[in-house]
Motif scaffolding. Structure first.
Motif, PDB file in Angstrom:
ATOM      1  N   VAL A 181       0.724  -1.236   0.087  1.00 17.51           N
ATOM      2  CA  VAL A 181      -0.065  -0.030  -0.113  1.00 17.51           C
ATOM      3  C   VAL A 181       0.903   0.977  -0.066  1.00 17.51           C
ATOM      4  N   TYR A 182       0.533   2.187  -0.906  1.00 14.98           N
ATOM      5  CA  TYR A 182       1.217   3.487  -0.857  1.00 14.98           C
ATOM      6  C   TYR A 182       0.317   4.643  -0.744  1.00 14.98           C
ATOM      7  N   ILE A 183       0.790   5.572  -0.041  1.00 11.12           N
ATOM      8  CA  ILE A 183      -0.106   6.750   0.208  1.00 11.12           C
ATOM      9  C   ILE A 183       0.802   8.167   0.007  1.00 11.12           C
ATOM     10  N   CYS A 184       0.184   9.024  -0.970  1.00  8.79           N
ATOM     11  CA  CYS A 184       1.042  10.047  -1.263  1.00  8.79           C
ATOM     12  C   CYS A 184       0.125  11.222  -0.944  1.00  8.79           C
ATOM     13  N   GLY A 185       0.470  12.461  -0.550  1.00 13.03           N
ATOM     14  CA  GLY A 185      -0.304  13.533  -0.199  1.00 13.03           C
ATOM     15  C   GLY A 185      -0.195  14.402   1.185  1.00 13.03           C
ATOM     16  N   ASP A 186      -1.179  15.037   1.278  1.00 11.34           N
ATOM     17  CA  ASP A 186      -1.124  15.702   2.745  1.00 11.34           C
ATOM     18  C   ASP A 186      -1.102  15.104   4.017  1.00 11.34           C
ATOM     19  N   GLU A 187      -0.422  15.211   4.895  1.00 15.11           N
ATOM     20  CA  GLU A 187      -0.068  14.568   6.099  1.00 15.11           C
ATOM     21  C   GLU A 187      -1.357  14.622   7.109  1.00 15.11           C
ATOM     22  N   LYS A 188      -1.563  16.049   7.371  1.00 18.79           N
ATOM     23  CA  LYS A 188      -2.295  16.314   8.478  1.00 18.79           C
ATOM     24  C   LYS A 188      -3.677  15.616   8.332  1.00 18.79           C
ATOM     25  N   ASN A 189      -4.094  15.767   7.043  1.00 17.51           N
ATOM     26  CA  ASN A 189      -5.682  15.364   7.064  1.00 17.51           C
ATOM     27  C   ASN A 189      -5.787  14.061   6.359  1.00 17.51           C
ATOM     28  N   MET A 190      -5.606  14.223   4.956  1.00 19.79           N
ATOM     29  CA  MET A 190      -5.806  12.880   4.152  1.00 19.79           C
ATOM     30  C   MET A 190      -4.964  11.638   4.760  1.00 19.79           C
ATOM     31  N   ALA A 191      -3.675  11.698   4.643  1.00 14.48           N
ATOM     32  CA  ALA A 191      -2.851  10.590   5.229  1.00 14.48           C
ATOM     33  C   ALA A 191      -3.265  10.052   6.414  1.00 14.48           C
ATOM     34  N   HIS A 192      -3.726  11.091   7.531  1.00 14.91           N
ATOM     35  CA  HIS A 192      -4.096  10.625   8.750  1.00 14.91           C
ATOM     36  C   HIS A 192      -5.502   9.893   8.727  1.00 14.91           C
ATOM     37  N   ASP A 193      -6.308  10.372   7.763  1.00 18.78           N
ATOM     38  CA  ASP A 193      -7.633   9.541   7.649  1.00 18.78           C
ATOM     39  C   ASP A 193      -7.542   8.357   6.903  1.00 18.78           C
ATOM     40  N   VAL A 194      -6.808   8.339   6.116  1.00 22.34           N
ATOM     41  CA  VAL A 194      -6.433   7.050   5.433  1.00 22.34           C
ATOM     42  C   VAL A 194      -5.827   6.083   6.151  1.00 22.34           C
ATOM     43  N   HIS A 195      -5.263   6.297   6.929  1.00 22.74           N
ATOM     44  CA  HIS A 195      -4.232   5.372   7.812  1.00 22.74           C
ATOM     45  C   HIS A 195      -5.395   5.019   9.011  1.00 22.74           C
ATOM     46  N   ASN A 196      -6.256   5.972   9.324  1.00 21.68           N
ATOM     47  CA  ASN A 196      -7.281   5.215  10.035  1.00 21.68           C
ATOM     48  C   ASN A 196      -8.296   4.559   9.504  1.00 21.68           C
ATOM     49  N   THR A 197      -8.571   4.513   8.275  1.00 23.36           N
ATOM     50  CA  THR A 197      -9.644   3.813   7.467  1.00 23.36           C
ATOM     51  C   THR A 197      -8.928   2.363   7.227  1.00 23.36           C
ATOM     52  N   LEU A 198      -7.670   2.445   6.915  1.00 23.63           N
ATOM     53  CA  LEU A 198      -6.994   1.144   6.806  1.00 23.63           C
ATOM     54  C   LEU A 198      -7.189   0.475   8.109  1.00 23.63           C
ATOM     55  N   LEU A 199      -6.919   1.019   9.337  1.00 30.46           N
ATOM     56  CA  LEU A 199      -7.197   0.255  10.461  1.00 30.46           C
ATOM     57  C   LEU A 199      -8.592  -0.272  10.681  1.00 30.46           C
ATOM     58  N   ALA A 200      -9.471   0.479  10.163  1.00 29.41           N
ATOM     59  CA  ALA A 200     -10.914   0.324  10.402  1.00 29.41           C
ATOM     60  C   ALA A 200     -11.065  -1.170   9.587  1.00 29.41           C
ATOM     61  N   ILE A 201     -10.640  -0.890   8.286  1.00 31.24           N
ATOM     62  CA  ILE A 201     -10.837  -2.169   7.511  1.00 31.24           C
ATOM     63  C   ILE A 201     -10.076  -3.496   7.926  1.00 31.24           C
ATOM     64  N   ILE A 202      -8.952  -3.296   8.210  1.00 26.14           N
ATOM     65  CA  ILE A 202      -8.332  -4.536   8.631  1.00 26.14           C
ATOM     66  C   ILE A 202      -9.014  -5.135   9.997  1.00 26.14           C
ATOM     67  N   GLU A 203      -9.421  -4.242  10.957  1.00 31.64           N
ATOM     68  CA  GLU A 203     -10.147  -4.712  12.099  1.00 31.64           C
ATOM     69  C   GLU A 203     -11.497  -5.566  11.784  1.00 31.64           C
ATOM     70  N   LYS A 204     -12.230  -4.603  10.727  1.00 26.03           N
ATOM     71  CA  LYS A 204     -13.491  -5.300  10.391  1.00 26.03           C
ATOM     72  C   LYS A 204     -13.502  -6.548   9.553  1.00 26.03           C
ATOM     73  N   GLU A 205     -12.673  -6.401   8.640  1.00 33.20           N
ATOM     74  CA  GLU A 205     -12.641  -7.920   7.534  1.00 33.20           C
ATOM     75  C   GLU A 205     -11.765  -8.870   8.077  1.00 33.20           C
ATOM     76  N   GLY A 206     -10.775  -8.504   8.977  1.00 30.34           N
ATOM     77  CA  GLY A 206     -10.038  -9.372   9.583  1.00 30.34           C
ATOM     78  C   GLY A 206     -10.398 -10.107  10.996  1.00 30.34           C
ATOM     79  N   GLY A 207     -11.389  -9.520  11.408  1.00 31.18           N
ATOM     80  CA  GLY A 207     -12.159 -10.080  12.593  1.00 31.18           C
ATOM     81  C   GLY A 207     -11.168  -9.592  13.778  1.00 31.18           C
ATOM     82  N   MET A 208     -10.450  -8.623  13.756  1.00 32.05           N
ATOM     83  CA  MET A 208      -9.275  -8.143  14.784  1.00 32.05           C
ATOM     84  C   MET A 208      -9.633  -7.209  15.756  1.00 32.05           C
ATOM     85  N   SER A 209      -9.054  -7.400  16.986  1.00 34.24           N
ATOM     86  CA  SER A 209      -9.399  -5.963  17.850  1.00 34.24           C
ATOM     87  C   SER A 209      -8.347  -4.836  17.311  1.00 34.24           C
ATOM     88  N   PRO A 210      -8.655  -3.904  17.874  1.00 29.86           N
ATOM     89  CA  PRO A 210      -8.057  -2.524  17.506  1.00 29.86           C
ATOM     90  C   PRO A 210      -6.519  -2.856  17.616  1.00 29.86           C
TER      91      PRO A 210
END
Length: 608
Positions: free
Chosen positions: A558-587
């Motif tokens: 996975v590669y992310i390029c762009g604004d760190e403060k908003n976009m990259a931070h939101d995308v990072h949290n979204t990836l965590l949410a996807i992994i947690e949900k689809e992988g059936g994992m704890s936070p």
């Protein structure tokens, strides 16, 4: 003490030469010189190396024997500056006979810290005082309960940062303090570098070499300069190449709120090479209109000849302000230096202890013209004032082309920055130079900034997921050009976003052709102003969370390029949410999963 013929073994001419030289030497130079003389004396006496120390000096003998010639250099780097300095440090030490290991902090096994006697840290600070991505795990370990006692460790830290940020060089400061807390001893004090880091970094390296050599009781003579290797270019950060502008186009359609420039530059004859994921450093010029306002305010003579650096180079004042000095950013250190030249009590009051928030509020969005209008100083000679200014820093832009697809060229994607604050129109220095004053046929001083922290997988069959809204699309255009040239078989998935589909889909025809030809496997776009409810790239990722997680399980990077403060931070949290949900994992498990991706270079970010 002054040397004289009567109190020294030197003749009159030698004593006069030494009396002129010695007061100019730094402590590290004196240490080096004493070691050099000791080494040359030992080398000139037959059998000296085998002669045991006198029985009255057992402690000295023991100390020399236990000092290791092995040095470990660890770097934490986001854009490649710290890595380049670490590698240069390693090479210089090897030239002097040390056995050196240079490693990214993410590739270093923290449990090996106990085995190290000599440790050098080169670390940049990212965002609001955060460690760079490849230093996160090491930083966490060192500040955690598992960190070992390091009583036998000798260390030194070189810290990179930007003094316009509140937490200047914070990461390096934290490493330095923590290593001391764990029992380590500094072999040379920490050096904090601003954007113009070449001179302080060189002084730090001299000091480190002196510290390491002092412990050994002798110092090797300076190593000869290394001969250039085949394929090396003579052009670099301190000697940029003047690249001719071949094309300068606006990528946005008529009626767009944005202006995004596509620049094509010629590298012909430079010898410069790069890989997708690298950046181009550009040295811009200040807006002449802003310089004219400064000169008008200060009443300085534009043609006055001024010295611009320690080497004694001179320029007419106006030329120096246009091309050599930073005049659009205020920092606390600059205000403190200006206060020494000014009689203005309001400036001194602003800088009083406890006023950090007021200083931060004042420097935000203001420039040198604001400072002079608000506080002066008045009547200060131009030469005295420009001595407190920072050198014009290069701007780094993700390269938007593949060298294999476009030989002898480099392409950039630059968003024009225009805004109003504090009653004045403001412009981005480099972006508006490119948007308004740069024409085909003109030249830009440039250099390649290699970035090993943002690279395509070694295996071309590896699937890749690219998230790059706005100008963050740039490196992914390079990725796709490269993969098309090499006939890569790996799947690829792009998430792109901007304001409007009609006017702001950057490189639209190229991406649609790659999708049609199968170079790009999937493409999801989000145009936030085309729908009543704003939609962003992270929303598109959530819509495809099941498939995205399947790609991760298949080994996708996975590669992310762009604004760190908003976009990259939101995308990072979204990836965590996807992994947690689809992988059936704890936070906690999801966080570990993502950290493992990062450790294995399957989660890489080029953020700013």
């Amino acid at each position: 003490m002054q040397l004289q013929v009567m109190n020294s073994p030197f003749n009159q001419e030698q004593a006069e030469l030494l009396n002129r030289l010695l007061p100019t030497l730094t402590e590290s130079q004196k240490v080096w010189l004493s070691g050099y003389l000791a080494a040359s004396q030992s080398a000139s006496v037959p059998g000296t190396a085998e002669r045991p120390a006198p029985a009255t000096e057992p402690l000295a003998e023991s100390t020399v024997q236990t000092i290791s010639k092995e040095v470990t250099v660890l770097y934490g780097s986001q854009t490649g500056n710290a890595q380049g300095l670490a590698e240069n440090t390693g090479k210089k030490l090897e030239d002097r006979g040390f056995q050196v290991t240079v490693s990214s902090m993410s590739d270093f096994k923290p449990n090996n810290l106990k085995k190290i006697q000599n440790l050098l840290i080169v670390a940049s600070t990212h965002g609001e005082g955060d460690p760079p991505d490849n230093a996160l795990s090491f930083h966490e370990f060192l500040h955690g309960r598992r960190a070992p006692k390091l009583d036998d460790l000798r260390f030194s830290v070189l810290s990179l940062g930007d003094s316009s940020y509140e937490f200047f060089c914070q990461t390096g400061k934290e490493f330095d303090q923590r290593l001391e807390d764990l029992g380590g001893t500094r072999l040379y004090p920490r050096v904090d570098c601003d954007l113009d880091y070449d001179d302080p970094a060189a002084e730090w390296l001299d000091g480190v070499i002196g510290g390491l050599s002092e412990s050994e009781g002798a110092t090797a003579a300076p190593a000869p300069a290394a001969a250039p290797q085949a394929g090396d270019s003579e052009y670099n950060r301190t000697n940029p190449f003047k690249a001719e502008v071949l094309e300068n186009l606006n990528l946005n359609g008529r009626g767009s709120n944005k202006e995004t420039r596509h620049l094509e530059l010629s590298l012909e004859g430079s010898g410069l090479t790069f890989e997708p994921g690298d950046s181009l450093g550009v040295y811009p010029e200040n807006d002449p209109a802003l310089v004219d306002l400064l000169l008008e305010e200060t009443k300085w003579d534009p043609e006055e000849i001024v010295t611009i650096n320690k080497q004694g180079d001179v320029r007419p004042l106006k030329e120096a302000l246009i091309s050599h000095f930073e005049i659009t950013v205020l920092t606390k250190p600059l205000l403190e230096q200006a206060a020494k030249l000014s009689a203005n009590e309001k400036l001194k009051e602003l800088l009083s202890p406890g006023n950090e928030d007021q200083v931060k509020a004042y420097t935000e969005g203001r420039d040198l013209l604001d400072l002079i209008r608000d506080f002066g100083p008045r009547g200060v000679p131009a030469q005295e004032f420009i001595a407190i200014l920072r050198k014009m820093p290069a701007r780094l832009y993700s390269i938007a082309s593949s060298l294999a697809a476009n030989p002898d060229e480099v392409h950039l994607t630059i968003g024009a920055v225009r805004y109003e604050t504090h009653g004045r129109e403001r412009n981005g220095v480099c972006s508006i130079l490119c948007a308004e004053r740069l024409q085909p046929g003109d030249t830009l001083p440039v250099y390649i900034q290699h970035n090993q922290n943002f690279k395509l997988p070694n295996n071309p069959d590896t699937p890749i997921i690219m998230v790059g809204p706005g100008t963050g699309i740039a490196p992914f255009r390079a990725f796709m050009q490269e993969r098309e040239e090499m006939g890569a078989e790996g799947k690829s998935w792009l998430f792109f976003g901007d304001q409007h589909f009609v006017t702001d889909f950057l490189y639209q025809t190229e991406w649609q052709k790659w999708l049609k030809d199968g170079v790009v496997t999937k493409m999801d776009v989000a145009f936030s102003r085309d729908t009543e409810e704003k939609v962003y790239v992270q929303n598109r990722m959530l819509e495809h969370s099941k498939e995205l997680f399947e790609w991760l399980q298949e080994g996708a990077a996975v590669y992310i390029c762009g604004d760190e403060k908003n976009m990259a931070h939101d995308v990072h949290n979204t990836l965590l949410a996807i992994i947690e949900k689809e992988g059936g994992m704890s936070p906690e498990k999801a966080a570990d999963y993502l950290a493992d991706l990062q450790q294995n270079k399957r989660y890489q970010r080029d953020v700013y």
